[in-house]
Design an enzyme around this catalytic site. Structure first.
Site, mmCIF file in Angstrom:
data_model
loop_
_atom_site.group_PDB
_atom_site.id
_atom_site.type_symbol
_atom_site.label_atom_id
_atom_site.label_comp_id
_atom_site.label_asym_id
_atom_site.label_seq_id
_atom_site.Cartn_x
_atom_site.Cartn_y
_atom_site.Cartn_z
ATOM 1 N N THR A 1 0.451 69.664 30.589
ATOM 2 C CA THR A 1 0.973 70.020 32.062
ATOM 3 C C THR A 1 1.827 68.968 32.494
ATOM 4 O OG1 THR A 1 -1.169 68.916 32.271
ATOM 5 C CG2 THR A 1 -1.074 71.356 33.002
ATOM 6 N N LYS A 2 2.187 67.987 31.739
ATOM 7 C CA LYS A 2 3.032 66.885 32.374
ATOM 8 C C LYS A 2 4.568 67.630 32.114
ATOM 9 C CE LYS A 2 0.292 63.265 30.859
ATOM 10 N NZ LYS A 2 -0.194 63.073 29.354
ATOM 11 N N ARG A 3 5.000 68.680 31.606
ATOM 12 C CA ARG A 3 6.253 69.288 31.509
ATOM 13 C C ARG A 3 6.502 69.793 32.649
ATOM 14 N NH1 ARG A 3 5.478 75.312 29.190
ATOM 15 N NH2 ARG A 3 3.318 74.987 30.076
ATOM 16 N N CYS B 1 -5.236 103.110 53.469
ATOM 17 C CA CYS B 1 -5.872 102.527 51.926
ATOM 18 C C CYS B 1 -6.749 103.660 51.696
ATOM 19 C CB CYS B 1 -6.647 101.379 52.451
ATOM 20 S SG CYS B 1 -7.806 100.929 51.285
ATOM 21 N N CYS C 1 -10.565 102.828 52.120
ATOM 22 C CA CYS C 1 -11.186 102.451 53.300
ATOM 23 C C CYS C 1 -12.017 103.586 53.664
ATOM 24 C CB CYS C 1 -10.292 102.188 54.421
ATOM 25 S SG CYS C 1 -9.615 100.476 54.511
ATOM 26 N N ASP D 1 -10.054 108.566 40.448
ATOM 27 C CA ASP D 1 -9.184 109.986 40.257
ATOM 28 C C ASP D 1 -8.206 109.717 39.270
ATOM 29 O OD1 ASP D 1 -10.296 110.915 42.827
ATOM 30 O OD2 ASP D 1 -9.319 109.247 44.056
ATOM 31 N N HIS E 1 -11.704 96.313 54.788
ATOM 32 C CA HIS E 1 -10.514 96.262 54.049
ATOM 33 C C HIS E 1 -10.136 94.696 53.658
ATOM 34 C CE1 HIS E 1 -6.786 97.832 52.518
ATOM 35 N NE2 HIS E 1 -6.084 97.036 53.206
ATOM 36 N N ASN F 1 -10.747 93.617 38.926
ATOM 37 C CA ASN F 1 -9.195 92.982 39.037
ATOM 38 C C ASN F 1 -8.835 92.674 40.294
ATOM 39 O OD1 ASN F 1 -8.637 93.464 36.082
ATOM 40 N ND2 ASN F 1 -7.940 95.607 36.596
ATOM 41 N N GLY G 1 -2.767 92.816 38.360
ATOM 42 C CA GLY G 1 -2.470 94.366 38.246
ATOM 43 C C GLY G 1 -3.328 95.260 39.004
ATOM 44 N N CYS G 2 -3.805 94.610 40.164
ATOM 45 C CA CYS G 2 -4.596 94.993 41.236
ATOM 46 C C CYS G 2 -3.488 95.677 42.362
ATOM 47 C CB CYS G 2 -5.616 94.231 41.713
ATOM 48 S SG CYS G 2 -6.643 95.049 43.212
ATOM 49 N N SER G 3 -3.563 97.078 42.808
ATOM 50 C CA SER G 3 -2.701 97.250 43.627
ATOM 51 C C SER G 3 -3.199 97.822 44.867
ATOM 52 C CB SER G 3 -2.204 98.805 43.171
ATOM 53 O OG SER G 3 -3.165 99.657 42.771
ATOM 54 N N HIS H 1 -8.374 95.940 49.019
ATOM 55 C CA HIS H 1 -9.419 96.573 49.430
ATOM 56 C C HIS H 1 -10.467 95.898 48.336
ATOM 57 C CE1 HIS H 1 -12.143 99.167 52.344
ATOM 58 N NE2 HIS H 1 -13.206 98.802 51.227
ATOM 59 N N HIS I 1 -12.828 95.871 45.464
ATOM 60 C CA HIS I 1 -13.468 96.919 44.808
ATOM 61 C C HIS I 1 -13.411 96.580 43.355
ATOM 62 C CE1 HIS I 1 -9.099 97.779 44.240
ATOM 63 N NE2 HIS I 1 -9.333 98.571 43.080
ATOM 64 N N GLN J 1 -14.385 98.169 39.050
ATOM 65 C CA GLN J 1 -14.392 99.463 38.460
ATOM 66 C C GLN J 1 -15.565 99.404 37.231
ATOM 67 O OE1 GLN J 1 -10.656 101.075 36.949
ATOM 68 N NE2 GLN J 1 -9.511 99.239 37.819
HETATM 69 O O1 LIG Z 1 -7.195 100.792 36.709
HETATM 70 P P1 LIG Z 1 -6.043 100.372 38.043
HETATM 71 O O2 LIG Z 1 -6.333 99.273 38.905
HETATM 72 O O3 LIG Z 1 -5.213 101.231 38.260
HETATM 73 O O4 LIG Z 1 -5.110 99.591 36.772
HETATM 74 C C1 LIG Z 1 -5.314 98.100 36.311
HETATM 75 O O5 LIG Z 1 -6.527 97.987 35.733
HETATM 76 C C2 LIG Z 1 -6.471 98.707 34.406
HETATM 77 C C3 LIG Z 1 -7.886 98.118 33.676
HETATM 78 O O6 LIG Z 1 -8.024 96.558 33.375
HETATM 79 C C4 LIG Z 1 -5.482 98.206 33.645
HETATM 80 O O7 LIG Z 1 -5.261 99.213 32.586
HETATM 81 C C5 LIG Z 1 -4.225 98.611 34.238
HETATM 82 O O8 LIG Z 1 -2.976 98.046 33.496
HETATM 83 C C6 LIG Z 1 -4.046 97.830 35.646
HETATM 84 O O9 LIG Z 1 -3.022 98.108 36.277
HETATM 85 O O1 LIG Z 2 7.025 76.249 25.724
HETATM 86 P P1 LIG Z 2 7.361 76.654 27.142
HETATM 87 O O2 LIG Z 2 8.485 77.691 27.015
HETATM 88 O O3 LIG Z 2 7.607 75.734 28.085
HETATM 89 O O4 LIG Z 2 6.229 77.629 27.547
HETATM 90 C C1 LIG Z 2 5.859 78.983 27.481
HETATM 91 O O5 LIG Z 2 5.605 79.281 26.072
HETATM 92 C C2 LIG Z 2 4.410 78.593 25.621
HETATM 93 C C3 LIG Z 2 4.309 79.105 24.239
HETATM 94 O O6 LIG Z 2 3.982 80.660 23.996
HETATM 95 C C4 LIG Z 2 3.192 78.953 26.372
HETATM 96 O O7 LIG Z 2 1.892 78.313 26.043
HETATM 97 C C5 LIG Z 2 3.546 78.719 28.030
HETATM 98 O O8 LIG Z 2 2.433 79.251 28.938
HETATM 99 C C6 LIG Z 2 4.904 79.382 28.374
HETATM 100 O O9 LIG Z 2 5.203 78.955 29.782
#
Ligand SMILES: O=P(O)(O)O[C@H]1O[C@H](CO)[C@@H](O)[C@H](O)[C@H]1O
Ligand SMILES: O=P(O)(O)O[C@H]1O[C@H](CO)[C@@H](O)[C@H](O)[C@H]1O
Lengths: 384, 384
Positions: free
Chosen positions: A29-31, A52, A55, A78, A121, A187, A193-195, A198, A200, A202
């Site tokens: 983490t020093k980097r 939403c 809601c 859906d 919400h 998520n 990846g949560c859009s 609200h 929720h 799954q």
């Molecule tokens: O189901 P969502 O909320 O549309 O989508 C999200 O969760 C899913 C399940 O982890 C993933 O596959 C999707 O990439 C992510 O965007």
């Molecule tokens: O080594 P870097 O470019 O500083 O760091 C990057 O690559 C590493 C190796 O995949 C990962 O562990 C780090 O999370 C990423 O930020």
């Protein structure tokens, strides 16, 4: 810690639950960080958003209207990733061909639900009190109970259950298959990846047992066989509760730790102190204890960097259907996988080395746990 | 495709190389996306940036000055995740205790290099011609050769090699251990945790064999034993080259495909047609063929969404030290793991379900390959 030197040297730790190793490089983490910054989360949201699709009273993408729900609300996704019925597929049956040997596929059916945690919400689990979280746990328990196999030991335990909603969009109406696995998860945050903010989660339920729980079950069964019936996670909860160095929060029924083998910087494992196979094994008091742990973990997360802390979270428990050994070796626990590392805007990337070789983490789980322990108390947003 | 129905139904595919399954939900890209947008990549960069710690003649974070290099340039990572020497750790030796059973750690030593692919700050592999990429492959080959075990069959093949640079920051000077695994990789783009656009990759070399190559080696050895000495990836290259549906590009020595079991939307596997254990097995012509494939894959990636396409990429080949069976079963290949799904700003998230259950993809590998096949020709930036 057993050996202070692990704070300074590169080492591998064994994830006993998955049966795999990860690399720990505590000095890293020093980097300096000049890379991607996450967008800080928006904090000002209305308690009801007319646009939403989660809601109360609003219309969803495929036209259904949400009821004026007051607590939790469940509906069939859906855009389900798996469906109750679909066209048939039988793998080509040409024995001995390269195709048959190298290109293997199996059809999967199943059912996907969305569970709104609250009508509000602009709440998150971190804003909610244990008594507001309790209905979420009760809803999970009901859905799980409604899907257990009639042949499983849970069937009697569960008794007659309120049937979960059927998919109104299923094109063919066939009897549901008996699903083997139910994955309950959330998520949270755009970084995960949560859009929709609200609150929720799954539920994806499938005919097969997915890779992660399958790998864990192998490890749980192995330990139980080798240790004369002892449960690995009961032993682990006892050990962590005694040592305290990785404990984030604990109460009578649960221990929340940054596990010895945590991959994500602030990963948390919630494990019950005694053997519980699944949600349906908990009594009222235990459900309340679980709600308390969920409130404590999510509030500490938000307090850590004073932000809406993103994560993916989920439950591992007994399969819906399985052998007696599989069911009895299953051990209820929850994983929290949050991506942030240094601040509200700097996350950990599990990329090149992690994808091609093995997971690597920068701070130790002991350091992470100490910081989360210190983040208790009121939610930072309430103090502003 | 063997069975067109796989374009429409949810199914699992078996990753023969890792020995694991993933979920494919082809209909799922139909859902609207209101979630996180990636920052579009900056396109205007100078060919030399005075503040870049990788450009020729500049000073690095720990004070060293880069030479005025003209092609590739290798140095020991200033923030190495593993080091040549460190304090000793011996796991606690209390047989029968919970600690010993549940909290397992092993020390790891090793060496991390950074490889600049070119002195030009504003190039990427996608901008480079095969003859400009060739020195990168030659440098990889040299570093690999310099680290193979004296007892390995490669030792004779390699002959006397130019020693790689020693770590100037190692606090204790000890003889280097014999490392078992060398992971060569590149993280490209901010979305893949890369903090500097200067074209560069990394090499992490460790005393242990990490999880991913270890899992692959198990599968490769198993296939070879079961199929009377046949190599899985030779069979796979032949099958894909015959079927064409997943082929992105091929030449005399290599086939680049979106593999049957791809997890990432536009994942690519580059595999040699005949059995090559490692980089040192290639002759001049094969190295040139590999450079051509790397140019073709990265250029198509950039053309697909007309952006600097982020990815993590890396090589899997023979361990530096291993049993004869391990070395002879190893089969050179490259993985490209890019996160983008729908556009330059919308990526695939492998989050809740993927972390807790198993990987899930939305479009089929066949659809992805067709799109990448159609993206050949000149780099979009050159046409503007
Ligand atoms: O189901 P969502 O909320 O549309 O989508 C999200 O969760 C899913 C399940 O982890 C993933 O596959 C999707 O990439 C992510 O965007
Ligand atoms: O080594 P870097 O470019 O500083 O760091 C990057 O690559 C590493 C190796 O995949 C990962 O562990 C780090 O999370 C990423 O930020």
């Amino acid at each position: 810690m057993a050996d202070e030197v692990l704070n300074d040297i590169s080492h591998r730790r064994y994830n006993l639950l998955r049966g795999s190793w990860l690399l720990v490089s505590p000095h890293r983490t020093k980097r300096p960080w000049q890379g991607q910054q996450e967008a800080p989360s928006k904090t000002e949201l209305p308690s009801h958003d007319p646009s939403c699709y989660l809601c109360p009273g609003n219309q969803r993408a495929q036209g259904d209207t949400n009821p004026a729900y007051a607590s939790t609300f469940v509906f069939v996704n859906d855009y389900s990733a798996v469906k109750e019925s679909q066209a048939a597929y039988s793998p080509p049956d040409q024995d001995g061909t390269l195709e048959k040997r190298l290109l293997r596929a199996d059809p999967v059916t199943g059912k996907c639900y969305v569970i709104c945690f609250s009508p509000e919400h602009n709440l998150t689990l971190a804003d909610m009190t244990p008594s507001q979280i309790l209905p979420v746990i009760e809803t999970w328990t009901r859905i799980y109970g409604a899907h257990v196999s009639p042949s499983s030991p849970f069937a009697r335990l569960v008794g007659p259950v309120e049937a979960p909603p059927r998919d109104p969009h299923a094109s063919i109406t066939q009897p549901e298959a008996q699903y083997r696995w139910m994955q309950i998860f959330e998520n949270k945050g755009a970084a995960m990846g949560c859009s929709n903010p609200h609150p929720h989660g799954q539920v994806w339920t499938t005919t097969g047992t997915p890779e992660e729980p399958a790998a864990e079950l192998v490890q749980l069964m192995k330990y139980r066989r080798e240790q004369g019936g002892a449960h690995m996670l009961a032993d682990y909860a006892e050990l962590e509760s005694r040592k305290k160095e990785r404990v984030v929060f604990e109460n009578k029924a649960f221990v929340a730790v940054c596990p010895w083998w945590a991959t994500w910087p602030f990963e948390v494992l919630v494990v019950s102190r005694t053997h519980k196979r699944a949600l349906v094994d908990f009594d009222d008091e235990e459900r309340r204890a679980l709600a308390e742990v969920m409130a404590e973990v999510t509030r500490r997360y938000d307090n850590l960097f004073e932000t809406h802390f993103p994560y993916s979270m989920g439950l591992h428990q007994a399969p819906l259907e399985g052998s007696a050994e599989e069911i009895e070796s299953s051990y209820f626990h929850m994983h929290f996988y949050p991506p942030l590392l240094r601040s509200a805007t700097v996350r950990k990337f599990l990329v090149g080395y992690e994808m091609l070789a093995e997971p690597q983490r920068d701070i130790t789980p002991e350091q992470a746990a100490a910081r989360l322990r210190d983040c208790g108390g009121e939610l930072y947003r309430k103090k502003l």
